[in-house]
Design a protein around this motif. Structure first.
Motif, PDB file in Angstrom:
ATOM      1  N   LEU A  27       0.808  -1.218   0.000  1.00  0.00           N
ATOM      2  CA  LEU A  27       0.000   0.000   0.000  1.00  0.00           C
ATOM      3  C   LEU A  27       0.838   1.264   0.000  1.00  0.00           C
ATOM      4  CD1 LEU A  27      -2.699  -1.034   2.631  1.00  0.00           C
ATOM      5  CD2 LEU A  27      -2.922  -1.044   0.146  1.00  0.00           C
ATOM      6  N   GLY A  28       2.007   1.192   0.591  1.00  0.00           N
ATOM      7  CA  GLY A  28       2.836   2.387   0.675  1.00  0.00           C
ATOM      8  C   GLY A  28       4.066   2.135   1.514  1.00  0.00           C
ATOM      9  N   GLN A  29       4.916   3.136   1.573  1.00  0.00           N
ATOM     10  CA  GLN A  29       6.168   3.017   2.304  1.00  0.00           C
ATOM     11  C   GLN A  29       6.530   4.350   2.913  1.00  0.00           C
ATOM     12  OE1 GLN A  29       9.295   1.229   0.055  1.00  0.00           O
ATOM     13  NE2 GLN A  29      10.802   1.341   1.701  1.00  0.00           N
ATOM     14  N   GLY A  30       6.949   4.322   4.169  1.00  0.00           N
ATOM     15  CA  GLY A  30       7.378   5.524   4.858  1.00  0.00           C
ATOM     16  C   GLY A  30       8.686   5.271   5.571  1.00  0.00           C
ATOM     17  N   GLY A  31       9.064   6.233   6.423  1.00  0.00           N
ATOM     18  CA  GLY A  31      10.329   6.120   7.116  1.00  0.00           C
ATOM     19  C   GLY A  31      10.397   4.980   8.110  1.00  0.00           C
ATOM     20  N   PHE A  32       9.221   4.494   8.571  1.00  0.00           N
ATOM     21  CA  PHE A  32       9.214   3.453   9.590  1.00  0.00           C
ATOM     22  C   PHE A  32       9.082   2.052   9.001  1.00  0.00           C
ATOM     23  CE2 PHE A  32       8.002   7.207  11.952  1.00  0.00           C
ATOM     24  CZ  PHE A  32       8.727   7.069  13.129  1.00  0.00           C
ATOM     25  N   GLY A  33       8.767   1.954   7.716  1.00  0.00           N
ATOM     26  CA  GLY A  33       8.618   0.643   7.119  1.00  0.00           C
ATOM     27  C   GLY A  33       7.609   0.652   5.985  1.00  0.00           C
ATOM     28  N   VAL A  34       7.184  -0.557   5.594  1.00  0.00           N
ATOM     29  CA  VAL A  34       6.276  -0.738   4.470  1.00  0.00           C
ATOM     30  C   VAL A  34       4.912  -1.178   4.990  1.00  0.00           C
ATOM     31  CG1 VAL A  34       5.920  -1.936   2.279  1.00  0.00           C
ATOM     32  CG2 VAL A  34       8.237  -1.409   3.048  1.00  0.00           C
ATOM     33  N   ARG A  50       4.992  -3.247   8.408  1.00  0.00           N
ATOM     34  CA  ARG A  50       6.201  -4.046   8.639  1.00  0.00           C
ATOM     35  C   ARG A  50       7.327  -3.095   8.987  1.00  0.00           C
ATOM     36  NH1 ARG A  50       8.703  -8.328   4.192  1.00  0.00           N
ATOM     37  NH2 ARG A  50       9.559  -9.841   5.713  1.00  0.00           N
ATOM     38  N   LEU A  51       7.638  -3.010  10.270  1.00  0.00           N
ATOM     39  CA  LEU A  51       8.613  -2.032  10.733  1.00  0.00           C
ATOM     40  C   LEU A  51      10.014  -2.391  10.265  1.00  0.00           C
ATOM     41  CD1 LEU A  51       7.410  -1.431  14.402  1.00  0.00           C
ATOM     42  CD2 LEU A  51       6.880  -0.102  12.370  1.00  0.00           C
ATOM     43  N   SER A  52      10.779  -1.368   9.956  1.00  0.00           N
ATOM     44  CA  SER A  52      12.158  -1.589   9.539  1.00  0.00           C
ATOM     45  C   SER A  52      12.981  -2.074  10.721  1.00  0.00           C
ATOM     46  CB  SER A  52      12.760  -0.305   8.970  1.00  0.00           C
ATOM     47  OG  SER A  52      12.878   0.672   9.989  1.00  0.00           O
ATOM     48  N   SER A  53      14.034  -2.815  10.429  1.00  0.00           N
ATOM     49  CA  SER A  53      14.878  -3.374  11.495  1.00  0.00           C
ATOM     50  C   SER A  53      15.784  -2.338  12.118  1.00  0.00           C
ATOM     51  CB  SER A  53      15.733  -4.516  10.929  1.00  0.00           C
ATOM     52  OG  SER A  53      16.526  -4.052   9.856  1.00  0.00           O
ATOM     53  N   ALA A  54      15.737  -1.114  11.602  1.00  0.00           N
ATOM     54  CA  ALA A  54      16.643  -0.071  12.085  1.00  0.00           C
ATOM     55  C   ALA A  54      16.098   0.678  13.290  1.00  0.00           C
ATOM     56  CB  ALA A  54      16.936   0.923  10.960  1.00  0.00           C
ATOM     57  N   SER A  55      14.923   0.288  13.790  1.00  0.00           N
ATOM     58  CA  SER A  55      14.314   1.043  14.880  1.00  0.00           C
ATOM     59  C   SER A  55      15.105   0.923  16.175  1.00  0.00           C
ATOM     60  CB  SER A  55      12.873   0.573  15.111  1.00  0.00           C
ATOM     61  OG  SER A  55      12.854  -0.771  15.542  1.00  0.00           O
ATOM     62  N   GLY A  56      15.812  -0.212  16.362  1.00  0.00           N
ATOM     63  CA  GLY A  56      16.638  -0.375  17.555  1.00  0.00           C
ATOM     64  C   GLY A  56      15.850  -0.528  18.833  1.00  0.00           C
ATOM     65  N   GLN A  57      14.599  -0.902  18.741  1.00  0.00           N
ATOM     66  CA  GLN A  57      13.733  -0.991  19.915  1.00  0.00           C
ATOM     67  C   GLN A  57      13.704  -2.415  20.438  1.00  0.00           C
ATOM     68  OE1 GLN A  57       9.478  -0.532  19.300  1.00  0.00           O
ATOM     69  NE2 GLN A  57       9.446   1.038  20.865  1.00  0.00           N
TER      70      GLN A  57
END
Length: 350
Positions: A27-34, A50-57
């Motif tokens: 549907l779309g993609q932003g800074g936090f994921g797809v 689907r959050l990106s793995s770069a969040s470090g949380q």
């Protein structure tokens, strides 16, 4: 009381629902994921972030945030249904909102005609009520910090739902503001005290709402737009016409046959929201009252933030040019427009 287990989905279910995160379902993609569209086993359509793995949380922090966001229930907020946390995958499952985001309609040269005054007024009122809930009526007190047209989704009946809480901040109930050294959000919608000094509050959300309201009425983006040989920005153009008694110049041409008194009142409310002095801006409770009660007397607005007098492009001061160059966020400059662009709230108790 909501428990983590009641919100958790297994990864296999979500893979099946999204056809293994296929491009056809994207549907779309932003800074936090797809974001992907999915259909659960019982037929419910969902939006899967689907959050990106770069969040470090960490896992615990992720689950705690899910619990907080899941407690937010209002017809004008996109609802979080659950999450999935397996291996490296961090997934958020939201209700699916079919009519894309407001910016796909209001700024489209053809689709904007689908938004008559009745629909636009419903969107304005709904966003105001959603913000009021975040600020005062929920069990939490949340400042959104990134309200804009692309973060307002429209359901099948064109009811608005505020989305993307990725920049939101949680404050305790007796606090109304905070400070940060990290400025996030979208230039053009940011209140001046936040953009320049990192001071955010419920009134900085009010400012963003005022900008959005003027965009909805005019069909114009808040960033600089050209009128003949002149350079204007939306707030300056609205203020100039209000002062000169030509407020209706601001209207989207498709609205010219609408109820002029109500539209003028909305422009008046928008100008009250974008005043430079924080203390002069209304709370969202007052805004909702102003919108729902035409007999409620409106104060006279003062000059909006970032106001500049109309000038030729060649005479435009460099400082104003610098501000204009920042009115589009990096997301708007380089990232594709997203559909159901929703993300986990970054809630920071103080």
């Amino acid at each position: 009381m909501i428990k983590v287990g009641s919100l958790q989905y297994d990864l296999a279910t979500i893979r099946t629902a999204t056809n293994n995160f296929s491009d056809e379902n994207k549907l779309g993609q932003g800074g936090f994921g797809v974001v992907y569209k999915g259909k659960l086993p019982k037929g419910q359509e969902v939006a899967v972030k689907r959050l990106s793995s770069a969040s470090g949380q960490g896992d615990l922090e992720f689950k705690n945030e899910v619990l907080l966001v899941a407690k937010l229930e209002h017809r004008n907020l996109v609802r979080l249904l659950g999450f999935c946390l397996e291996g490296d995958e961090r997934l958020l499952i939201y209700e699916f909102v079919p009519n894309r985001s407001l910016d796909h309609f209001i700024f489209d040269p053809i689709k904007h005609a689908q938004l008559d005054w009745e629909i636009r007024y419903k969107i304005i009122e709904g966003v105001a009520r959603g913000l009021l809930y975040l600020h005062e009526d929920s069990r939490l007190r949340i400042i959104h910090r990134d309200l804009k047209a692309s973060n307002v989704l429209l359901d099948e009946d064109m009811n608005p739902k505020i989305a993307d809480f990725g920049m939101a901040r949680l404050v305790v109930r007796d606090e109304t503001h905070g400070n940060t050294s990290t400025i996030v959000g979208t230039y053009g919608y940011m209140a001046p005290e936040y953009a320049m000094h990192g001071q955010f509050s419920m009134k900085s959300d009010t400012f963003s709402f005022g900008v959005l309201l003027l965009e909805i009425i005019s069909g114009q983006k808040n960033s600089c737009f050209r009128i003949e040989e002149s350079i204007e920005d939306l707030l300056s153009y609205a203020w100039k016409n209000w002062k000169e008694g030509t407020t209706l110049n601001l209207l989207d041409p498709t609205l010219r046959n609408g109820p002029t008194a109500e539209m003028k009142r909305c422009i008046h409310i928008g100008l009250l929201c974008v005043q430079e002095n924080v203390a002069h801006r209304p709370t969202m409770a007052s805004v909702v009252l102003m919108l729902s009660n035409n007999s409620f007397s409106l104060p006279v607005p003062s000059q909006p933030a970032f106001f500049v007098h109309n000038t030729n492009a060649s005479d435009m001061p460099s400082s104003f040019g610098s501000w204009i160059s920042n009115t589009r966020s990096s997301e708007e400059q380089s990232a594709p427009l997203s559909y159901n662009n929703v993300s986990i709230t970054e809630l920071y108790p103080r």
